[in-house]
Design an enzyme around this catalytic site. Structure first.
Site, PDB file in Angstrom:
ATOM      1  CB  SER A 183      -0.910   0.025   1.232  1.00 17.07           C
ATOM      2  OG  SER A 183      -0.186   0.410   2.395  1.00 17.07           O
ATOM      3  CG  ASP A 184       1.097   5.896  -1.512  1.00 13.25           C
ATOM      4  OD1 ASP A 184       2.102   6.106  -0.792  1.00 13.25           O
ATOM      5  OD2 ASP A 184       0.781   6.656  -2.444  1.00 13.25           O
ATOM      6  CD1 TRP A 185       2.542   8.028   5.146  1.00 13.45           C
ATOM      7  CD2 TRP A 185       4.170   6.509   4.984  1.00 13.45           C
ATOM      8  NE1 TRP A 185       3.300   8.110   6.290  1.00 13.45           N
ATOM      9  CE2 TRP A 185       4.318   7.181   6.211  1.00 13.45           C
ATOM     10  CE3 TRP A 185       5.079   5.503   4.656  1.00 13.45           C
ATOM     11  CZ2 TRP A 185       5.348   6.900   7.111  1.00 13.45           C
ATOM     12  CZ3 TRP A 185       6.092   5.218   5.546  1.00 13.45           C
ATOM     13  CH2 TRP A 185       6.224   5.910   6.762  1.00 13.45           C
ATOM     14  N   GLY A 186      -0.398   4.675   4.049  1.00  9.46           N
ATOM     15  CA  GLY A 186      -1.713   4.815   4.667  1.00  9.46           C
ATOM     16  C   GLY A 186      -2.860   4.657   3.687  1.00  9.46           C
TER      17      GLY A 186
END
Length: 684
Positions: A260-263
């Site tokens: 995943s991207d950051w969050g």
């Protein structure tokens, strides 16, 4: 020249034990396949150990880190940013690395060989700085030129982006670093990026926003893919089974892991069912909530195993268990030279009236002016920002190139003072630009502050004015007709001063081409209504469909400031003798390129395909390119091969690519608006 200390050599990770340990722990046997080793390892893990490997665990010492499991010989797993050099990573504080020119400059080269070398440097430094993954390349299509991360991408055309991305990825992965292509998919704006719902029809998604990701997987063999923040048609990307499982794994055969991207993860069950393998930032969804879901019978432990296997298989395949990366010195001199070459090769000569460039090495005085003339523009802001190992600022760069000339610097903050300085010099070099950054989009393509007024005043004061633009994407140029020469330098990286000087004085003959259209006005962009960008009520509607970038300009009959594919040289080229024929499922185009000028140089020959009207495609699309280096007067026959996909469209009824029949137009030339040779091609 500023230079950071060399890093010391230390060993990071776990050494693997002797053959006896391999017998007790069969995943340590390097003779076995990555799949068998990964399966054996996962079978030996407890549920808690499995859960611990599905999410990052930042702490006081680590930012992007999955901890080791010593009893099983599982090494710690460290992740770094990397589109233009190793940016923020697991280290606290961030370590210096080579700040390469922005990826947009790489795209301007139209050179897959150079892209592979660019990636190889990033991969080697990522490994030398003891990390396992480089979050690179960023290949989102530049739908909105005002996007704050335009500088990180490779422009507006999926064919160009796909070819360069595949080469960049292969380079990153040559020495055991995993490339993580991002942001899958259609992460095209920073405004409301965490929640925006992008409504994209199936054909547009398949023809514009997915083909380059497919190429990154099928040709580049990317080991990892980052799922992006936005929703597509109502579903967040990191829990989107149609795109993570259906497209990525089932259709394209992806065998790596999805992070995943950051969050960007928004659920436990949704992410598990879609096939997201690793959660970043932490274990919000894949920590205790996942364990409780397993204990409650909502998720089987077998499904947890299936989430783990792709990352471990990839790590085994890349040798990261057997030969963990260790902290090593960077070859700074060698990489400085490479960074300079990449920057020089990526600069686009937009305008050069009366052969203003190259500058004469015998020039006696230069007025160096502007807010981007005071220090090296090493890159954009946000997660891709690199702490450079060294920098060459514009003033020392020019002075080193012409030591006999008087070079005087003015930051341009006082327009009248700058104009007065320009009057005293033989040549004025004005450096303007923008400061793009992750997290926000630009309010306009106009240069901020008094930069336009500065260029106008200096040009009026000195007819021998050269403008160097250091921007991450297109900028407006209301002064374009008032200056004889414009060099688009993008963000040149840490060798800024030396690279720009090399191009200005003709040590390097420009050969780069624009990978993105420069509009004449803010309104001259495909997504020019609030519904399209930034969206209304949280929804961005992609109603422009296939008309993205130059496709829109062509379809609308709109003249750009500078077209896609445009780029001048210090020599000239001519095209002739186009011959096209069908060959099997595809076709072949052959033509001649001749250097008609006085200097050796390279031309990027571009092939565009016009579909039969009934196909409903934009007027023309890039389907091939070839960089051709020629001596003065030299000619070369060039052959570009087109595969069956080049003649296909996304059929929404069949949910597949379908060939188009009829008469196509093959056009070849030096830009999307300079296509001097054309020929029909009938496909039956």
């Amino acid at each position: 020249m500023r230079r950071s200390p060399l890093v010391l050599v230390v060993v990071l990770g776990l050494s693997l034990a002797a053959p006896a340990a391999a017998q007790a722990q069969p995943w340590r046997d390097a003779r076995q396949s990555p799949d068998r080793r990964a399966a054996a390892l996962v079978a030996a893990m407890t549920l808690d150990e499995k859960i611990s490997q599905l999410h990052l665990q930042p702490d006081a010492e680590h930012q992007r880190f999955v901890p080791p499991i010593p009893r099983l010989g599982v090494p710690g797993f460290r992740i770094a940013n990397g589109p233009a050099g190793m940016g923020p990573a697991d280290d606290k504080p961030q370590k210096p690395a080579t700040a390469l020119p922005a990826t947009m400059a790489l795209a301007s080269t139209f050179d897959t060989g150079l892209a592979r070398r660019y990636g190889r440097l990033i991969g080697s430094e990522t490994r030398a700085l003891a990390h396992h993954v480089s979050e690179a390349p960023d290949i989102n299509i530049a739908r909105v030129p005002r996007n704050g991360r335009t500088f990180e991408g490779m422009g507006e055309d999926p064919f160009l982006v796909g070819a360069l991305a595949a080469a960049d990825i292969r380079g990153i992965q040559e020495n055991g670093t995993i490339a993580e292509v991002k942001h899958y998919a259609a992460n095209n704006q920073e405004t409301q990026r965490f929640t925006i719902d992008e409504h994209i029809d199936e054909r547009t998604l398949n023809e514009i926003y997915l083909p380059h990701f497919e190429q990154a997987v099928t040709e580049g063999r990317a080991g990892s893919v980052m799922c992006a923040f936005p929703k597509i048609n109502g579903v967040f990307m990191c829990e989107n089974p149609a795109l993570l499982q259906g497209k990525l794994r089932d259709d394209w055969g992806f065998r790596g892991f999805v992070q995943s991207d950051w969050g960007a993860a928004h659920s436990t069950l949704g992410s598990v069912n879609a096939g997201m393998n690793l959660e970043m930032i932490d274990g919000t969804w894949y920590g205790d909530k996942l364990k409780q879901a397993v204990l409650a019978g909502q998720v089987t432990e077998q499904r947890v195993d299936e989430l783990l296997l792709p990352r471990f298989r990839t790590m085994f395949a890349f040798g990261q268990f057997d030969h963990p990366p260790v902290l090593s010195p960077l070859p700074t001199a060698q990489h400085d030279a490479a960074a300079k070459e990449f920057a020089e090769r990526g600069m686009v000569l937009l305008r050069n009236e009366h052969a203003q460039l190259p500058l004469d090495a015998g020039v006696r005085s230069i007025a160096l002016i502007g807010p981007f003339a005071t220090m090296a523009k090493t890159g954009g802001g946000g997660s891709s920002a690199v702490i450079p190992t060294s920098t060459v600022d514009p003033l020392p760069g020019l002075r080193q190139r012409v030591p006999g000339a008087l070079v005087t610097l003015d930051d341009g903050s006082d327009v009248a003072r700058a104009a007065a300085l320009a009057r005293t010099a033989e040549v004025s070099v004005v450096m303007v630009g923008d400061n793009e950054t992750e997290g926000k989009d630009r309010p306009s393509l106009a240069l901020d502050g008094d930069q336009d007024a500065l260029v106008t005043a200096v040009a009026e004061a000195n007819p021998h004015t050269v403008v160097v633009v250091k921007s991450g994407g297109p900028v407006l140029m209301p002064w374009v007709s008032r200056v004889p020469a414009i060099l688009q330098a993008w963000y040149p990286g840490q060798q800024d001063g030396a690279a720009v000087a090399g191009v200005l004085f003709g040590d390097v003959n420009p050969s780069a081409k624009l990978p993105i259209t420069f509009p004449a006005a803010d309104a001259d962009t495909p997504a020019n209504t609030p519904q399209q960008f930034p969206g209304v009520d949280g929804v961005a509607t992609y109603s422009e469909g296939l008309q993205v970038g130059y496709r829109w300009f062509d379809a609308q009959g709109r003249a750009p400031l500078f077209p896609f594919g445009h780029g001048l040289s210090y020599t000239t080229f001519a095209y002739s003798g186009l011959s096209v024929r069908n060959t099997g499922d595809g076709a072949t185009a052959t033509f001649t390129v001749r250097n008609t000028g006085p200097r050796a140089g390279a031309e990027v020959a571009q092939l565009y395909l016009g579909f039969p009207a009934a196909a409903g495609e934009p007027p023309r699309q890039l389907k091939g390119f070839e960089r051709v280096a020629l001596a003065p007067g030299q000619a070369r026959r060039v052959t570009i091969r087109l595969d069956a996909r080049a003649f296909s469209v996304g059929d929404t009824a069949a949910h597949a690519w379908q060939p188009t029949r009829g008469t196509f137009t093959v056009s070849v030339g030096g830009s999307s608006r300079s296509l001097p040779v054309q020929a029909p091609l009938v496909r039956r």
